[in-house]
Design an enzyme around this catalytic site. Structure first.
Site, PDB file in Angstrom:
ATOM      1  N   HIS A 107      65.172  -9.701 -12.362  1.00  0.00           N
ATOM      2  CA  HIS A 107      63.836  -9.843 -12.967  1.00  0.00           C
ATOM      3  C   HIS A 107      63.344  -8.414 -13.235  1.00  0.00           C
ATOM      4  O   HIS A 107      62.442  -7.908 -12.564  1.00  0.00           O
ATOM      5  CB  HIS A 107      62.920 -10.592 -11.987  1.00  0.00           C
ATOM      6  CG  HIS A 107      61.638 -11.089 -12.576  1.00  0.00           C
ATOM      7  ND1 HIS A 107      61.152 -10.673 -13.806  1.00  0.00           N
ATOM      8  CD2 HIS A 107      60.727 -11.966 -12.090  1.00  0.00           C
ATOM      9  CE1 HIS A 107      59.998 -11.298 -14.026  1.00  0.00           C
ATOM     10  NE2 HIS A 107      59.718 -12.080 -13.015  1.00  0.00           N
ATOM     11  N   ARG A 133      63.094 -16.194 -20.260  1.00  0.00           N
ATOM     12  CA  ARG A 133      63.355 -16.614 -18.863  1.00  0.00           C
ATOM     13  C   ARG A 133      64.223 -17.855 -18.910  1.00  0.00           C
ATOM     14  O   ARG A 133      63.998 -18.754 -19.733  1.00  0.00           O
ATOM     15  CB  ARG A 133      62.053 -16.913 -18.127  1.00  0.00           C
ATOM     16  CG  ARG A 133      62.302 -17.578 -16.773  1.00  0.00           C
ATOM     17  CD  ARG A 133      61.079 -17.667 -15.921  1.00  0.00           C
ATOM     18  NE  ARG A 133      60.648 -16.356 -15.467  1.00  0.00           N
ATOM     19  CZ  ARG A 133      59.665 -16.179 -14.577  1.00  0.00           C
ATOM     20  NH1 ARG A 133      59.045 -17.219 -14.068  1.00  0.00           N
ATOM     21  NH2 ARG A 133      59.313 -14.970 -14.198  1.00  0.00           N
TER      22      ARG A 133
HETATM   23  N1   CP Z   1      56.142 -12.831 -10.612  1.00  0.00           N
HETATM   24  C1   CP Z   1      56.492 -13.778 -11.504  1.00  0.00           C
HETATM   25  O1   CP Z   1      57.588 -13.759 -12.069  1.00  0.00           O
HETATM   26  O2   CP Z   1      55.555 -14.766 -11.682  1.00  0.00           O
HETATM   27  P1   CP Z   1      55.710 -15.985 -12.688  1.00  0.00           P
HETATM   28  O3   CP Z   1      56.846 -16.840 -12.171  1.00  0.00           O
HETATM   29  O4   CP Z   1      54.381 -16.684 -12.651  1.00  0.00           O
HETATM   30  O5   CP Z   1      56.057 -15.424 -14.030  1.00  0.00           O
END
Ligand code: CP
Length: 311
Positions: free
Chosen positions: A131, A103
């Site tokens: 995503h 990420r």
């Molecule tokens: N939905 C999601 O990406 O949550 P996080 O940011 O906690 O990973």
């Protein structure tokens, strides 16, 4: 040819998405059958931006498959803080792990990593861009609850401008038949132009753009709520003005179908009142749980372990 990296939801063919979802649902039914399939394999989680669900569900997925995990959970906890590039980092990590979830706040960073990597790279969220594993999570949840990914009317509500989960989900769902979108947002937070023109208009997809949640609620099979993305705003005043544009509460839920499902990628801030959590149509915590099964299936797919017969 087998996919090596997952950077955009469109990197996977519809057939591959369906296979991964079906494998995820099989794993959910019999997780113990898959408990040793990744023995001896390591997953690196390189998170340059905060995360709870994505990082920990990836780690849970690899541990559930019998593999091991290593990584960092913020840029400050890595040599990025000393100025190391993503390209150099992934060259090194390629010799420490078998697969990597990354990420990054910069759009395109996981794609750059994939150019320098000898192991599969999974985009775990890049800026406001994509995503894809949240999309797989959303799709497996819809498939489990509705038994199909076609013939649905889905309302996407909240920050449709900066919300990368929304962008990825639209890209993925337009590939299924008769999916209609109701895009509910303040005028300042509508979907980016490229999605409207190049994806929805070009694909002759049915969609409506509105700022009126109540009027469209009765038509929806799924309501996908999103938070306003504070971290992507240039000024705090705009964020404060827009952050509570839509708040789903028990009174609004009375307008919805008995079999409408409320989804949310989480984290939520104010956009779903906690009183909705006990409504059986609120499925966002189930959705977060489904993320583990679909990530287990994705890891198996990218490591080509899904071709091994499981008795
Ligand atoms: N939905 C999601 O990406 O949550 P996080 O940011 O906690 O990973």
């Amino acid at each position: 040819m087998r996919l090596k990296h997952l950077i955009s939801p469109l990197d996977l063919t519809v057939d591959a998405v369906d296979e991964i979802i079906d494998l995820g649902l099989k794993i959910m039914k019999n997780p113990h059958k898959y408990a040793h399939i990744c023995e001896g394999k390591k997953l690196a989680t390189l998170f340059y931006e905060p995360s709870t669900r994505t990082r920990l569900s990836f780690e849970a997925a690899m541990l559930n498959l019998g593999g091991q995990v290593l990584g960092f959970s913020s840029a400050d906890a890595s040599s990025a803080a000393k100025g190391e590039s993503v390209a150099d980092t992934i060259r090194v990590i390629s010799s420490y792990a078998d697969i990597c979830a990354m990420r990054h706040p910069k759009e395109g960073a996981p794609m750059v990593a994939s150019l320098y990597s000898s192991i599969p790279i999974i985009n775990a969220g890049d800026g406001g861009h994509n995503h894809p594993t949240q999309t797989l999570t959303d799709l497996i949840t819809i498939k489990k609850l509705m038994g199909r990914l076609n013939h649905i009317t889905i309302g996407l509500c909240g920050d449709l401008k900066f919300g990368r989960t929304v962008h990825s989900l639209i890209n993925a769902l337009v590939r299924y038949q008769k999916v209609r979108f109701v895009l509910i947002s303040p005028k300042e937070l509508t979907i980016p132009d490229y999605l409207r023109k190049d994806v929805l208009d070009a694909g002759k997809v049915k969609y409506t753009e509105t700022d009126d949640l109540e009027s469209y609620l009765p038509e929806l099979d799924i309501l996908y709520m999103t938070r306003v993305q504070r971290e992507r705003f240039f000024n705090e005043e705009d964020y404060i003005r827009l952050k509570d544009s839509f708040i789903l509460d028990a009174a609004k839920m009375q307008l919805a179908k008995e079999r409408m499902f409320v989804m949310h990628p989480l984290p939520r801030v104010n956009e779903i009142a906690s009183e909705v959590d006990n409504d059986p149509r609120a499925v966002y915590f189930l959705q977060a749980k489904m993320g583990v099964y679909v990530r287990m299936a994705l890891i198996m797919h990218l490591l080509t372990l899904d071709t091994i017969p499981i008795s």
